[in-house]
Design a protein around this motif. Structure first.
Motif, PDB file in Angstrom:
ATOM      1  N   TYR A  47      55.906   1.632  33.114  1.00 22.12           N
ATOM      2  CA  TYR A  47      57.158   1.814  33.839  1.00 22.12           C
ATOM      3  C   TYR A  47      57.214   3.161  34.555  1.00 22.12           C
ATOM      4  O   TYR A  47      56.850   4.190  33.978  1.00 22.12           O
ATOM      5  N   ASP A  48      57.707   3.150  35.794  1.00 26.28           N
ATOM      6  CA  ASP A  48      58.220   4.378  36.378  1.00 26.28           C
ATOM      7  C   ASP A  48      59.528   4.681  35.655  1.00 26.28           C
ATOM      8  O   ASP A  48      60.223   3.751  35.203  1.00 26.28           O
ATOM      9  N   SER A  87      63.267   7.105  35.413  1.00 29.46           N
ATOM     10  CA  SER A  87      64.234   7.884  36.177  1.00 29.46           C
ATOM     11  C   SER A  87      65.405   8.291  35.299  1.00 29.46           C
ATOM     12  O   SER A  87      65.704   7.626  34.303  1.00 29.46           O
ATOM     13  N   HIS A  91      69.529   9.272  35.952  1.00 35.49           N
ATOM     14  CA  HIS A  91      70.605   9.152  36.911  1.00 35.49           C
ATOM     15  C   HIS A  91      71.851   9.760  36.288  1.00 35.49           C
ATOM     16  O   HIS A  91      71.942   9.891  35.055  1.00 35.49           O
ATOM     17  N   ARG A 139      70.559   9.237  41.461  1.00 31.28           N
ATOM     18  CA  ARG A 139      69.308   9.509  40.767  1.00 31.28           C
ATOM     19  C   ARG A 139      68.981  10.985  40.888  1.00 31.28           C
ATOM     20  O   ARG A 139      68.970  11.543  41.990  1.00 31.28           O
ATOM     21  N   TYR A 144      62.863  11.538  38.847  1.00 34.35           N
ATOM     22  CA  TYR A 144      62.012  10.344  38.857  1.00 34.35           C
ATOM     23  C   TYR A 144      60.593  10.744  38.496  1.00 34.35           C
ATOM     24  O   TYR A 144      60.118  11.816  38.889  1.00 34.35           O
ATOM     25  N   SER A 197      66.506   5.052  33.209  1.00 32.86           N
ATOM     26  CA  SER A 197      66.072   3.712  33.604  1.00 32.86           C
ATOM     27  C   SER A 197      64.561   3.621  33.586  1.00 32.86           C
ATOM     28  O   SER A 197      63.855   4.609  33.810  1.00 32.86           O
ATOM     29  N   ASP A 215      61.590   1.349  35.335  1.00 35.11           N
ATOM     30  CA  ASP A 215      61.450   0.514  36.524  1.00 35.11           C
ATOM     31  C   ASP A 215      60.045  -0.060  36.624  1.00 35.11           C
ATOM     32  O   ASP A 215      59.055   0.659  36.539  1.00 35.11           O
ATOM     33  N   SER A 216      59.971  -1.387  36.835  1.00 36.95           N
ATOM     34  CA  SER A 216      58.709  -2.034  37.151  1.00 36.95           C
ATOM     35  C   SER A 216      58.951  -2.930  38.366  1.00 36.95           C
ATOM     36  O   SER A 216      60.075  -3.049  38.839  1.00 36.95           O
ATOM     37  N   ARG A 258      61.546  -5.677  37.087  1.00 36.71           N
ATOM     38  CA  ARG A 258      62.915  -5.440  36.670  1.00 36.71           C
ATOM     39  C   ARG A 258      63.174  -3.953  36.466  1.00 36.71           C
ATOM     40  O   ARG A 258      62.251  -3.150  36.383  1.00 36.71           O
ATOM     41  N   THR A 259      64.453  -3.636  36.347  1.00 36.70           N
ATOM     42  CA  THR A 259      64.897  -2.292  35.970  1.00 36.70           C
ATOM     43  C   THR A 259      65.702  -2.410  34.691  1.00 36.70           C
ATOM     44  O   THR A 259      66.598  -3.257  34.585  1.00 36.70           O
ATOM     45  N   TRP A 303      68.109  -0.415  31.886  1.00 42.24           N
ATOM     46  CA  TRP A 303      69.029   0.713  31.841  1.00 42.24           C
ATOM     47  C   TRP A 303      69.452   1.012  30.415  1.00 42.24           C
ATOM     48  O   TRP A 303      69.663   0.104  29.605  1.00 42.24           O
TER      49      TRP A 303
END
Length: 115
Positions: free
Chosen positions: A32-33, A35, A37, A47, A50, A96, A98-99, A102-103, A105
């Protein structure tokens, strides 16, 4: 189902520091990336930090040089080190994952800056 839990929020004086943590119940955290926020009531979520899976980072201008995002893939945990906190930093902070599919949270943790 992946559960994501933020922690580390609280009350800090202007100029102080906090470290937020975000733990995920997944054994593929590294794909996953990630982040961080923040959101103030009545405003859009912003955001602030990241990190790509490669380690490349990006920061909002408002936090550049003060906040640092990091991750520990072995612990499936990400962090936000916040230094030199300012009166305009208080917000609910969310992480979060992120792929391309999906994201995910977290539910957020509150940061308050007050003397």
């Amino acid at each position: 189902q992946v559960e994501i839990t933020e922690s580390g929020g609280g009350l800090v004086e202007p100029g102080g520091s906090l470290r937020l943590s975000c733990a995920a119940t997944t054994n593929i955290f590294s794909i996953y990336d990630i982040s961080w926020h923040r959101q103030v009531p009545g405003q859009q979520r912003e955001r602030v930090a990241y990190m790509h899976t490669s380690g490349r980072t990006e920061y909002a201008d408002s936090v550049e040089g003060r906040f640092t995002i990091s991750r520990d893939n072995a612990k499936a945990t990400m962090y936000l080190q916040m230094n030199a906190l300012l009166p305009n930093d208080p917000a609910a902070y969310f992480c979060s994952l992120d792929s391309i599919h999906r994201t995910l949270w977290g539910r957020g943790t509150q940061v308050t800056v007050s003397a």
